[in-house]
Design a protein around this motif. Sequence first.
Motif, PDB file in Angstrom:
ATOM      1  N   ARG A   1       1.764   9.546  12.285  1.00 35.22           N
ATOM      2  CA  ARG A   1       0.478   9.370  11.609  1.00 35.22           C
ATOM      3  C   ARG A   1      -0.568   8.783  12.545  1.00 35.22           C
ATOM      4  O   ARG A   1      -1.733   9.159  12.518  1.00 35.22           O
ATOM      5  CB  ARG A   1       0.657   8.483  10.378  1.00 35.22           C
ATOM      6  CG  ARG A   1      -0.571   8.394   9.493  1.00 35.22           C
ATOM      7  CD  ARG A   1      -0.205   7.866   8.139  1.00 35.22           C
ATOM      8  NE  ARG A   1      -1.358   7.812   7.266  1.00 35.22           N
ATOM      9  CZ  ARG A   1      -1.299   7.448   5.994  1.00 35.22           C
ATOM     10  NH1 ARG A   1      -0.134   7.130   5.448  1.00 35.22           N
ATOM     11  NH2 ARG A   1      -2.392   7.402   5.253  1.00 35.22           N
TER      12      ARG A   1
ATOM     13  N   ALA B   1       2.367   2.490   6.175  1.00 30.33           N
ATOM     14  CA  ALA B   1       1.799   3.765   6.632  1.00 30.33           C
ATOM     15  C   ALA B   1       1.844   3.919   8.146  1.00 30.33           C
ATOM     16  O   ALA B   1       1.557   5.004   8.659  1.00 30.33           O
ATOM     17  CB  ALA B   1       0.344   3.889   6.156  1.00 30.33           C
TER      18      ALA B   1
ATOM     19  N   ARG C   1      -6.388  -0.095   6.785  1.00 26.97           N
ATOM     20  CA  ARG C   1      -6.861   0.934   5.850  1.00 26.97           C
ATOM     21  C   ARG C   1      -5.780   1.348   4.857  1.00 26.97           C
ATOM     22  O   ARG C   1      -6.021   1.439   3.652  1.00 26.97           O
ATOM     23  CB  ARG C   1      -7.347   2.152   6.627  1.00 26.97           C
ATOM     24  CG  ARG C   1      -7.950   3.246   5.729  1.00 26.97           C
ATOM     25  CD  ARG C   1      -8.441   4.427   6.550  1.00 26.97           C
ATOM     26  NE  ARG C   1      -7.339   5.124   7.202  1.00 26.97           N
ATOM     27  CZ  ARG C   1      -7.151   5.162   8.524  1.00 26.97           C
ATOM     28  NH1 ARG C   1      -7.992   4.542   9.345  1.00 26.97           N
ATOM     29  NH2 ARG C   1      -6.127   5.836   9.033  1.00 26.97           N
ATOM     30  N   ASP C   2      -4.555   1.577   5.370  1.00 24.19           N
ATOM     31  CA  ASP C   2      -3.531   2.216   4.545  1.00 24.19           C
ATOM     32  C   ASP C   2      -2.295   1.362   4.308  1.00 24.19           C
ATOM     33  O   ASP C   2      -1.408   1.765   3.551  1.00 24.19           O
ATOM     34  CB  ASP C   2      -3.104   3.541   5.190  1.00 24.19           C
ATOM     35  CG  ASP C   2      -4.262   4.523   5.312  1.00 24.19           C
ATOM     36  OD1 ASP C   2      -5.148   4.513   4.435  1.00 24.19           O
ATOM     37  OD2 ASP C   2      -4.283   5.292   6.296  1.00 24.19           O
TER      38      ASP C   2
END
Length: 207
Positions: A39, A34, A29-30
Amino acid sequence: MPSRQEAPAARPVLSRRELAAAAIELIERDGLDALTMRRLASGLGFAPMSLYTHVRSRDDLIDAIVEQLIERLGLGDDDPVGTADWRELVRRTLGAYRDLAVALPRSFELLALAPYGTAPVAPHLLATIARLEAAGLDPEAAREILGIVDGYASGFLVVWARSRETAAAEADGVAALRDLAMFDRGIDAIIAGLDATLVRGGVGGRA
């Protein structure tokens, strides 16, 4: 009658496998940059320190991800050991790597670039060598062939995964040098070359 209070829902139990799967989702996704313990924990609804029950460090988390990526390849389960021709085994192995790169392009390079000596990778490579030997190659040929095809697949597919979003903007004809049809043509060429030089050429194995 007084209303009965509902018991709070039980907190889900997190496992190393689920942690790796969540990390893969985050990367896809990121992006790989990331991926941090903080996170990842936040996305799962856990305190960051709770993740260290399952992984010792971010590097250990990467090992868990690589282990799961290897599992997702699904190699070694198609045929009983010793029933496949080595050429078909190489083609199937490289096809599985291609499919994984397509399915998980951002996570794939963690497997492709993982050092051979890491805990998840070494057994995977040794198992692949054993399958090649069972398919008719001698140990030297099996190791050389694995090294060559792994280098080809890793290099091509990492470049493809990193450049796939910009390929459409490249000059006509150049983008095709990186597409997956070219990868598949390369598989055929490499198998033919290996057969001619390392197997029929004298290193060892059943023709």
